[in-house]
Design a protein around this motif. Sequence first.
Motif, PDB file in Angstrom:
ATOM      1  N   PRO A 126      65.385  33.576  59.420  1.00  0.00           N
ATOM      2  CA  PRO A 126      66.120  32.307  59.537  1.00  0.00           C
ATOM      3  C   PRO A 126      65.730  31.333  58.431  1.00  0.00           C
ATOM      4  O   PRO A 126      64.575  31.248  58.027  1.00  0.00           O
ATOM      5  CB  PRO A 126      65.694  31.778  60.913  1.00  0.00           C
ATOM      6  N   GLN A 127      66.762  30.597  57.950  1.00  0.00           N
ATOM      7  CA  GLN A 127      66.534  29.623  56.882  1.00  0.00           C
ATOM      8  C   GLN A 127      66.929  28.215  57.303  1.00  0.00           C
ATOM      9  O   GLN A 127      67.224  27.362  56.468  1.00  0.00           O
ATOM     10  CB  GLN A 127      67.312  30.036  55.630  1.00  0.00           C
ATOM     11  N   ASP A 128      66.935  27.972  58.613  1.00  0.00           N
ATOM     12  CA  ASP A 128      67.253  26.658  59.154  1.00  0.00           C
ATOM     13  C   ASP A 128      68.587  26.203  58.555  1.00  0.00           C
ATOM     14  O   ASP A 128      69.541  26.968  58.531  1.00  0.00           O
ATOM     15  CB  ASP A 128      66.118  25.683  58.873  1.00  0.00           C
ATOM     16  N   VAL A 129      68.673  24.966  58.063  1.00  0.00           N
ATOM     17  CA  VAL A 129      69.935  24.484  57.507  1.00  0.00           C
ATOM     18  C   VAL A 129      69.809  24.255  55.996  1.00  0.00           C
ATOM     19  O   VAL A 129      70.416  23.362  55.425  1.00  0.00           O
ATOM     20  CB  VAL A 129      70.401  23.187  58.202  1.00  0.00           C
ATOM     21  N   ALA A 130      69.002  25.082  55.369  1.00  0.00           N
ATOM     22  CA  ALA A 130      68.819  24.969  53.919  1.00  0.00           C
ATOM     23  C   ALA A 130      70.152  25.181  53.201  1.00  0.00           C
ATOM     24  O   ALA A 130      71.046  25.866  53.712  1.00  0.00           O
ATOM     25  CB  ALA A 130      67.812  26.012  53.453  1.00  0.00           C
ATOM     26  N   PRO A 131      70.336  24.602  52.019  1.00  0.00           N
ATOM     27  CA  PRO A 131      71.556  24.850  51.242  1.00  0.00           C
ATOM     28  C   PRO A 131      71.788  26.344  51.028  1.00  0.00           C
ATOM     29  O   PRO A 131      70.851  27.141  51.003  1.00  0.00           O
ATOM     30  CB  PRO A 131      71.261  24.132  49.920  1.00  0.00           C
ATOM     31  N   VAL A 132      73.050  26.684  50.884  1.00  0.00           N
ATOM     32  CA  VAL A 132      73.447  28.083  50.741  1.00  0.00           C
ATOM     33  C   VAL A 132      73.695  28.388  49.278  1.00  0.00           C
ATOM     34  O   VAL A 132      74.502  27.707  48.620  1.00  0.00           O
ATOM     35  CB  VAL A 132      74.713  28.384  51.558  1.00  0.00           C
ATOM     36  N   ALA A 133      73.008  29.366  48.743  1.00  0.00           N
ATOM     37  CA  ALA A 133      73.280  29.866  47.395  1.00  0.00           C
ATOM     38  C   ALA A 133      74.187  31.083  47.529  1.00  0.00           C
ATOM     39  O   ALA A 133      73.772  32.136  48.005  1.00  0.00           O
ATOM     40  CB  ALA A 133      71.970  30.231  46.696  1.00  0.00           C
ATOM     41  N   GLY A 134      75.433  30.942  47.122  1.00  0.00           N
ATOM     42  CA  GLY A 134      76.382  32.038  47.270  1.00  0.00           C
ATOM     43  C   GLY A 134      76.458  32.901  46.022  1.00  0.00           C
ATOM     44  O   GLY A 134      75.780  32.629  45.026  1.00  0.00           O
ATOM     45  N   PRO A 135      77.267  33.951  46.111  1.00  0.00           N
ATOM     46  CA  PRO A 135      78.037  34.326  47.293  1.00  0.00           C
ATOM     47  C   PRO A 135      77.150  35.000  48.336  1.00  0.00           C
ATOM     48  O   PRO A 135      76.315  35.837  47.999  1.00  0.00           O
ATOM     49  CB  PRO A 135      79.101  35.278  46.755  1.00  0.00           C
ATOM     50  N   ALA A 136      77.363  34.608  49.616  1.00  0.00           N
ATOM     51  CA  ALA A 136      76.510  35.117  50.684  1.00  0.00           C
ATOM     52  C   ALA A 136      77.236  35.029  52.017  1.00  0.00           C
ATOM     53  O   ALA A 136      78.071  34.147  52.235  1.00  0.00           O
ATOM     54  CB  ALA A 136      75.209  34.316  50.744  1.00  0.00           C
ATOM     55  N   PHE A 137      76.896  35.963  52.882  1.00  0.00           N
ATOM     56  CA  PHE A 137      77.309  35.886  54.278  1.00  0.00           C
ATOM     57  C   PHE A 137      76.289  35.039  55.035  1.00  0.00           C
ATOM     58  O   PHE A 137      75.072  35.197  54.837  1.00  0.00           O
ATOM     59  CB  PHE A 137      77.365  37.282  54.903  1.00  0.00           C
ATOM     60  N   CYS A 138      76.778  34.154  55.906  1.00  0.00           N
ATOM     61  CA  CYS A 138      75.914  33.279  56.696  1.00  0.00           C
ATOM     62  C   CYS A 138      76.330  33.395  58.152  1.00  0.00           C
ATOM     63  O   CYS A 138      77.531  33.405  58.459  1.00  0.00           O
ATOM     64  CB  CYS A 138      76.036  31.832  56.239  1.00  0.00           C
ATOM     65  N   VAL A 192      80.480  33.766  61.524  1.00  0.00           N
ATOM     66  CA  VAL A 192      80.036  34.322  60.242  1.00  0.00           C
ATOM     67  C   VAL A 192      80.918  33.718  59.151  1.00  0.00           C
ATOM     68  O   VAL A 192      82.149  33.658  59.294  1.00  0.00           O
ATOM     69  CB  VAL A 192      80.125  35.856  60.215  1.00  0.00           C
ATOM     70  N   VAL A 193      80.283  33.252  58.088  1.00  0.00           N
ATOM     71  CA  VAL A 193      80.992  32.669  56.952  1.00  0.00           C
ATOM     72  C   VAL A 193      80.607  33.445  55.693  1.00  0.00           C
ATOM     73  O   VAL A 193      79.427  33.726  55.465  1.00  0.00           O
ATOM     74  CB  VAL A 193      80.636  31.182  56.785  1.00  0.00           C
ATOM     75  N   LEU A 194      81.605  33.821  54.896  1.00  0.00           N
ATOM     76  CA  LEU A 194      81.350  34.322  53.552  1.00  0.00           C
ATOM     77  C   LEU A 194      81.596  33.182  52.588  1.00  0.00           C
ATOM     78  O   LEU A 194      82.751  32.798  52.333  1.00  0.00           O
ATOM     79  CB  LEU A 194      82.257  35.508  53.219  1.00  0.00           C
ATOM     80  N   GLU A 195      80.513  32.578  52.094  1.00  0.00           N
ATOM     81  CA  GLU A 195      80.604  31.488  51.113  1.00  0.00           C
ATOM     82  C   GLU A 195      80.523  32.088  49.714  1.00  0.00           C
ATOM     83  O   GLU A 195      79.558  32.755  49.368  1.00  0.00           O
ATOM     84  CB  GLU A 195      79.482  30.478  51.344  1.00  0.00           C
ATOM     85  N   LEU A 196      81.560  31.846  48.910  1.00  0.00           N
ATOM     86  CA  LEU A 196      81.652  32.483  47.601  1.00  0.00           C
ATOM     87  C   LEU A 196      80.876  31.758  46.519  1.00  0.00           C
ATOM     88  O   LEU A 196      80.564  32.349  45.486  1.00  0.00           O
ATOM     89  CB  LEU A 196      83.128  32.590  47.188  1.00  0.00           C
ATOM     90  N   HIS A 197      80.550  30.494  46.721  1.00  0.00           N
ATOM     91  CA  HIS A 197      79.885  29.720  45.670  1.00  0.00           C
ATOM     92  C   HIS A 197      78.582  29.110  46.167  1.00  0.00           C
ATOM     93  O   HIS A 197      77.513  29.524  45.749  1.00  0.00           O
ATOM     94  CB  HIS A 197      80.833  28.654  45.126  1.00  0.00           C
ATOM     95  N   GLY A 198      78.656  28.137  47.032  1.00  0.00           N
ATOM     96  CA  GLY A 198      77.450  27.503  47.529  1.00  0.00           C
ATOM     97  C   GLY A 198      77.800  26.364  48.456  1.00  0.00           C
ATOM     98  O   GLY A 198      78.926  25.851  48.453  1.00  0.00           O
ATOM     99  N   ALA A 199      76.828  25.969  49.293  1.00  0.00           N
ATOM    100  CA  ALA A 199      77.018  24.864  50.224  1.00  0.00           C
ATOM    101  C   ALA A 199      75.779  23.980  50.203  1.00  0.00           C
ATOM    102  O   ALA A 199      74.650  24.476  50.111  1.00  0.00           O
ATOM    103  CB  ALA A 199      77.273  25.390  51.641  1.00  0.00           C
TER     104      ALA A 199
END
Length: 586
Positions: free
Chosen positions: A492-504, A561-568
């Motif tokens: 688990p990564q808590d609510v850290a920013p998402v470095a994409g592309p990644a499934f979350c 489940v989210v596939l983020e293509l760039h980042g959040a």
Amino acid sequence: MAAFEIGEQDFLLDGEPLQILSGALHYFRVHPDLWADRIRKARLMGLNTIETYVAWNAHAPERGVFDLTGNLDLGRFLDLVAAEGLHAIVRPGPYICAEWDNGGLPAWLMATPGVGVRTAEPQYLEAIAGYYDEILAVVAPRQVTRGGPVLMVQVENEYGAYGDDADYLRALVTMMRERGIEVPLTTCDQANDEMLGRGGLPELHKTATFGSRSPERLETLRRHQPTGPLMCMEYWDGWFDSWGEQHHTTDAAEAAADLDLLLSQGASANLYMFHGGTNLGFTNGANDKGTYLPITTSYDYDAPLAEDGSPTAKYEAFRAVIARHAPVPGEHPAPRASAPVLDVALERRVALADALPLLVEPKPFTHLPTADEIGQWSGFTLYRTDVESDDALLSVDEVRDRAVVLLDGEPVGTLSRTEGLTTTSLPPRAGVLDVVVEDQGRVNYGPRIGEAKGLIGAARTATRPLERWEVGGLRLATLDPDLLTMLHVAEPQDVAPVAGPAFCQGLFTSVPGADHFLRLDGWSKGLVWVNGTLLGRYWAAGPTRTVYVPGPLVRVDNEIVVLELHGARTGTASFVAGPDLGHTER
């Protein structure tokens, strides 16, 4: 059993005049557990008929496959229309436009060498015959002449905007009649002289499509349909949205006043749309009139009944107009209730690069194949090759429609058809180059129908052509069980920013059966699944800011489940009280 005819002045049901008050409701855009609710609300607004297109490519995703289950169960849908005491109009195309992927035409058919498009070409007609075998077997026993709700069936769709092959239209008429369609057949075209002149047949009743200036449009139609009832087969009471543009709305009072003029002339009308629904999964279409613009996931259309089935101000305004021309039930549908509000931490992530071995088995090519060449009719396609330290850049002739470029799993660039971006710089190192190409929706209107997707033409670097590739389609319509396992065991990564592309992935508890509205502020672009169902695409480009989650998909314990293509900027997703379809001014 009943008789429905086109008389000298009116539509006649068992010899009595019938003014058709219809609303468009596409069964394939609505969860089947919600069909009855939407149909009932049409009756409560005063409508007496439901119209639907039939999306051929939804029923036939592959050659030799035909699906009539779930949200494709047209028979069940028509039976629910009948149970509500309403009539039905069916428009099976084969081409439907509808802002739907490829205008409803199967991509596998368009990829057939030498096949025609909307013309009397033998391969094309043969495929339509097979389609009609399946779909008209559902429609024929539900005609009003056999005790069912279906009053009319339409031949093709706005054909005058595309072609003028009368032999093609007559071939469709023959096929329909041979398969038991005995109710009146109609055509529809935009209300101008050229299109009405090209798009119909003298032996078929013509209808028109328009959304304003009704008396003038009806006068145009009358020039081409000298006798018989006048009908607007698509009264455009709203409009669709494209990514990167504004949310389209029309003034409820103005639209209602124009509808009143239409009905006051004794004309029949089909509201397009009565209820728009959602372009679930990869089903949205696109337009290209110089700039490629894909359609949003929401197909709310600013219709009288909103995407989630709630009545709007336009619903009440239209209901008041209809009440001046026909009986309207006294009951009003309930207004929208606030949806559950909660935040969900998408704590577990798996990089797309790590998940690719589960989603695709690329095959070798010594040229750059299109997505169609490998049978990938929608979604994402992986193109993989090796690059050297001095290659400097990747350049492709054309991308359809958008791509994320990765070097050894690290994002290094983006290609975009809409933005005209066909070149991206590469870091000065050798490695494995992955180009993940997103088909953002096949063009649904005009001469670009049927075009191939993926990378088109050739690719090169600054120093050499790239000719050796491994290419394969990603399986994303459903979530791979092994991918879910990877997500479940990820740290688990808590609510850290998402470095994409990644499934979350995240879990949440909520009210079962309740509609939800997902908001992904701070996220960039990607796909979202709830409890395994691919709801569709989200994109910070807007205008749509929320994703509609139909209540039947929601349980007490749920997974997103989210596939983020760039980042959040944050790993939090939010469920909010109601929809936000975006700004309405440019």
